[in-house]
Design a protein around this motif. Structure first.
Motif, PDB file in Angstrom:
ATOM      1  N   GLU A 158      66.075  11.977  14.453  1.00 17.87           N
ATOM      2  CA  GLU A 158      66.966  10.961  14.999  1.00 17.87           C
ATOM      3  C   GLU A 158      68.409  11.195  14.581  1.00 17.87           C
ATOM      4  O   GLU A 158      69.343  10.728  15.227  1.00 17.87           O
ATOM      5  CB  GLU A 158      66.516   9.564  14.549  1.00 17.87           C
ATOM      6  N   MET A 159      68.634  11.918  13.459  1.00 18.21           N
ATOM      7  CA  MET A 159      69.982  12.135  12.954  1.00 18.21           C
ATOM      8  C   MET A 159      70.609  13.416  13.488  1.00 18.21           C
ATOM      9  O   MET A 159      71.808  13.640  13.343  1.00 18.21           O
ATOM     10  CB  MET A 159      69.956  12.166  11.426  1.00 18.21           C
ATOM     11  N   ILE A 160      69.812  14.289  14.095  1.00 18.99           N
ATOM     12  CA  ILE A 160      70.340  15.545  14.633  1.00 18.99           C
ATOM     13  C   ILE A 160      71.075  15.239  15.927  1.00 18.99           C
ATOM     14  O   ILE A 160      70.526  14.603  16.829  1.00 18.99           O
ATOM     15  CB  ILE A 160      69.190  16.527  14.899  1.00 18.99           C
ATOM     16  N   PRO A 161      72.331  15.674  16.073  1.00 16.36           N
ATOM     17  CA  PRO A 161      73.022  15.469  17.345  1.00 16.36           C
ATOM     18  C   PRO A 161      72.232  16.130  18.472  1.00 16.36           C
ATOM     19  O   PRO A 161      71.683  17.225  18.305  1.00 16.36           O
ATOM     20  CB  PRO A 161      74.384  16.138  17.136  1.00 16.36           C
ATOM     21  N   PRO A 162      72.166  15.495  19.618  1.00 15.35           N
ATOM     22  CA  PRO A 162      71.367  16.071  20.697  1.00 15.35           C
ATOM     23  C   PRO A 162      72.064  17.259  21.355  1.00 15.35           C
ATOM     24  O   PRO A 162      73.267  17.473  21.200  1.00 15.35           O
ATOM     25  CB  PRO A 162      71.249  14.909  21.690  1.00 15.35           C
ATOM     26  N   VAL A 163      71.283  18.020  22.081  1.00 15.64           N
ATOM     27  CA  VAL A 163      71.841  18.968  23.031  1.00 15.64           C
ATOM     28  C   VAL A 163      72.136  18.182  24.299  1.00 15.64           C
ATOM     29  O   VAL A 163      71.250  17.494  24.832  1.00 15.64           O
ATOM     30  CB  VAL A 163      70.851  20.106  23.337  1.00 15.64           C
ATOM     31  N   LEU A 164      73.364  18.235  24.761  1.00 14.87           N
ATOM     32  CA  LEU A 164      73.741  17.559  25.993  1.00 14.87           C
ATOM     33  C   LEU A 164      73.713  18.549  27.150  1.00 14.87           C
ATOM     34  O   LEU A 164      74.225  19.673  27.027  1.00 14.87           O
ATOM     35  CB  LEU A 164      75.128  16.937  25.875  1.00 14.87           C
ATOM     36  N   ILE A 165      73.119  18.130  28.225  1.00 17.29           N
ATOM     37  CA  ILE A 165      73.045  18.950  29.433  1.00 17.29           C
ATOM     38  C   ILE A 165      73.828  18.230  30.520  1.00 17.29           C
ATOM     39  O   ILE A 165      73.576  17.048  30.794  1.00 17.29           O
ATOM     40  CB  ILE A 165      71.583  19.172  29.858  1.00 17.29           C
ATOM     41  N   ILE A 166      74.770  18.926  31.119  1.00 14.84           N
ATOM     42  CA  ILE A 166      75.603  18.336  32.159  1.00 14.84           C
ATOM     43  C   ILE A 166      75.022  18.731  33.506  1.00 14.84           C
ATOM     44  O   ILE A 166      75.073  19.898  33.902  1.00 14.84           O
ATOM     45  CB  ILE A 166      77.062  18.800  32.040  1.00 14.84           C
ATOM     46  N   GLY A 167      74.446  17.759  34.198  1.00 11.54           N
ATOM     47  CA  GLY A 167      73.871  18.003  35.506  1.00 11.54           C
ATOM     48  C   GLY A 167      72.363  17.902  35.505  1.00 11.54           C
ATOM     49  O   GLY A 167      71.687  18.635  34.784  1.00 11.54           O
ATOM     50  N   ALA A 168      71.838  16.968  36.325  1.00 16.88           N
ATOM     51  CA  ALA A 168      70.394  16.765  36.410  1.00 16.88           C
ATOM     52  C   ALA A 168      69.825  17.352  37.690  1.00 16.88           C
ATOM     53  O   ALA A 168      68.950  16.777  38.326  1.00 16.88           O
ATOM     54  CB  ALA A 168      70.054  15.272  36.320  1.00 16.88           C
ATOM     55  N   GLY A 169      70.363  18.514  38.080  1.00 14.74           N
ATOM     56  CA  GLY A 169      69.683  19.286  39.101  1.00 14.74           C
ATOM     57  C   GLY A 169      68.480  19.976  38.492  1.00 14.74           C
ATOM     58  O   GLY A 169      68.163  19.810  37.311  1.00 14.74           O
ATOM     59  N   LEU A 170      67.799  20.789  39.292  1.00 17.57           N
ATOM     60  CA  LEU A 170      66.565  21.406  38.808  1.00 17.57           C
ATOM     61  C   LEU A 170      66.836  22.290  37.593  1.00 17.57           C
ATOM     62  O   LEU A 170      66.042  22.312  36.646  1.00 17.57           O
ATOM     63  CB  LEU A 170      65.923  22.225  39.933  1.00 17.57           C
ATOM     64  N   SER A 171      67.962  22.991  37.568  1.00 18.25           N
ATOM     65  CA  SER A 171      68.249  23.880  36.443  1.00 18.25           C
ATOM     66  C   SER A 171      68.465  23.104  35.156  1.00 18.25           C
ATOM     67  O   SER A 171      67.904  23.437  34.107  1.00 18.25           O
ATOM     68  CB  SER A 171      69.479  24.741  36.761  1.00 18.25           C
ATOM     69  N   GLY A 172      69.287  22.053  35.215  1.00  9.35           N
ATOM     70  CA  GLY A 172      69.512  21.241  34.025  1.00  9.35           C
ATOM     71  C   GLY A 172      68.249  20.573  33.530  1.00  9.35           C
ATOM     72  O   GLY A 172      67.997  20.490  32.320  1.00  9.35           O
ATOM     73  N   LEU A 173      67.430  20.091  34.461  1.00  5.10           N
ATOM     74  CA  LEU A 173      66.177  19.444  34.073  1.00  5.10           C
ATOM     75  C   LEU A 173      65.210  20.440  33.449  1.00  5.10           C
ATOM     76  O   LEU A 173      64.472  20.102  32.515  1.00  5.10           O
ATOM     77  CB  LEU A 173      65.543  18.775  35.290  1.00  5.10           C
ATOM     78  N   MET A 174      65.195  21.680  33.944  1.00  2.00           N
ATOM     79  CA  MET A 174      64.323  22.687  33.341  1.00  2.00           C
ATOM     80  C   MET A 174      64.780  23.032  31.936  1.00  2.00           C
ATOM     81  O   MET A 174      63.957  23.252  31.039  1.00  2.00           O
ATOM     82  CB  MET A 174      64.279  23.938  34.217  1.00  2.00           C
ATOM     83  N   ALA A 175      66.104  23.087  31.718  1.00  2.00           N
ATOM     84  CA  ALA A 175      66.594  23.317  30.359  1.00  2.00           C
ATOM     85  C   ALA A 175      66.143  22.190  29.450  1.00  2.00           C
ATOM     86  O   ALA A 175      65.691  22.426  28.313  1.00  2.00           O
ATOM     87  CB  ALA A 175      68.120  23.433  30.375  1.00  2.00           C
ATOM     88  N   ALA A 176      66.248  20.950  29.924  1.00  2.00           N
ATOM     89  CA  ALA A 176      65.808  19.804  29.124  1.00  2.00           C
ATOM     90  C   ALA A 176      64.312  19.881  28.837  1.00  2.00           C
ATOM     91  O   ALA A 176      63.864  19.600  27.714  1.00  2.00           O
ATOM     92  CB  ALA A 176      66.145  18.508  29.861  1.00  2.00           C
TER      93      ALA A 176
END
Length: 364
Positions: free
Chosen positions: A4-22
């Motif tokens: 909970e204390m680790i800063p998240p990885v932010l992904i810009i864009g919820a297209g298929l590529s961004g969602l696959m990275a997530a």
């Protein structure tokens, strides 16, 4: 440090590529947040109902092929069964004042589509992510390198917000990222040049979808595939769902074409008139009409994208696959893929590659 204390990885864009990275990062136990400017996930995959209570039809990216291994694998993992687009029967060719019907295989033979449209892939991936991972209506404006991470500034429902990120994956078309995001420090000149030079897949496209009670062209021996030198649609395809009803045709508007800036009613009338010329009077008895001009989508296209590219690269520039800012700024998006650049399979490849780069940079 707890998760909970680790800063998240932010992904810009919820297209298929961004969602696959997530998806990949979540599977590895990393905290992730996906910021999407639109009010929906899916990016350039977008489907709308063919009428009240009717199946969804694509207004955005549509196709895959059997030789796309990542797409076929993902569909299997998501329990989404693709089907081959209807292509049996004659094709039509319109030139001058004549329409020719040719008894040969349609140019769309072997094209794979998905029940619910290609957007079903993004919806299914998003649904598998932890609740709250995808944040809609959040437009990122600035990325600032700070310490060992990145500060992300955004507008969320009209309010300014700031996020701390361990790393950021920019999953936007490169040209859009250069146009809409500010970077501090500025990106290297060669990176900016590559972003501006890389055309955005589909950005110049406009699709019209016409819905009928049934695919009447089947009974007349037609495949629904047509090519026209007259327009306004230059290429027409059968988009009927696998159930066989309703009947659906869709076509690509010529780019450029004067009707693209005309009143919607004039454009619709011209499309229906063309379909009636090609497929006969029954084409005038349509149930619904939908269209989407991707040049007018500010979260996909920039003014530089209005004209179709003179050529389409087979893969994205190497420099747009290389992390920056001590491996905390990374790139995804279909235009950065090494294969099937711009297509669904390329989007999957790029998202998975960006996630692997994040994990490699933080290993140990």
């Amino acid at each position: 440090m707890t998760n909970e204390m680790i800063p998240p990885v932010l992904i810009i864009g919820a297209g298929l590529s961004g969602l696959m990275a997530a998806r990949q990062l979540v599977a590895a136990g990393r905290p992730v947040r996906v910021l999407e400017a639109r009010e929906r996930a899916g990016g350039r995959t977008h489907a709308v109902p063919a009428g009240p209570g009717q199946p969804l039809v694509d207004l955005g990216a549509t196709w895959g092929w059997h030789h796309h291994p990542r797409l076929v694998r993902l569909a299997r993992e998501l329990n989404l069964t693709p089907f081959e687009q209807y292509s049996a029967g004659a094709i039509a060719y319109e030139a001058g004042g004549s329409v020719h019907h040719l008894a040969q295989a349609a140019g769309s033979a072997g094209y794979l589509r998905f029940p619910g449209g290609a957007a079903a892939l993004a919806r299914a991936v998003a649904a598998q992510l932890p609740a709250g991972t995808v944040q809609l209506s959040t437009r990122v404006t600035r990325l600032r390198q700070e310490g060992g991470g990145i500060v992300v500034e955004a507008e969320e429902n009209g309010h300014s917000v700031t996020y701390q990120a361990a790393a950021v994956v920019v999953a936007l078309p490169p040209r859009l990222a250069a146009h809409s995001l500010q970077f501090e420090p500025a990106l290297p000149a060669e990176v900016r040049a590559a972003q501006h030079e890389m055309p955005t897949w589909m950005s110049h496209a406009m699709k019209s979808v016409v819905v009928y009670e049934e695919p009447f062209w089947w009974a007349r021996g037609g495949s629904g595939f047509a090519v026209s030198q007259v327009g306004p649609l230059t290429e027409i395809h059968d988009a009927t769902p696998p159930e066989g009803r309703p009947g659906v045709l869709f076509g690509f508007f010529a780019a450029p074409h004067p009707l693209r800036s005309a009143a919607p009613a004039a454009r619709q009338a011209a499309v229906i008139a063309q379909l009636a010329r090609i497929f006969g009077p029954a084409a005038a008895g349509y149930r619904a009409y939908e269209e989407l001009d991707w040049t007018r989508e500010p979260f996909t296209s920039t003014p530089a994208d209005a004209a179709p590219p003179s050529s389409v690269p087979l893969q994205g520039p190497v420099i747009l696959r290389q992390p920056l800012w001590q491996n905390t700024l990374l790139w995804a998006g279909a235009e950065t893929a090494t294969g099937e650049c711009g297509r669904l399979d390329g989007a999957i490849e790029a998202g998975e590659r960006a996630a692997a780069q994040v994990l490699a940079a933080t290993a140990g």
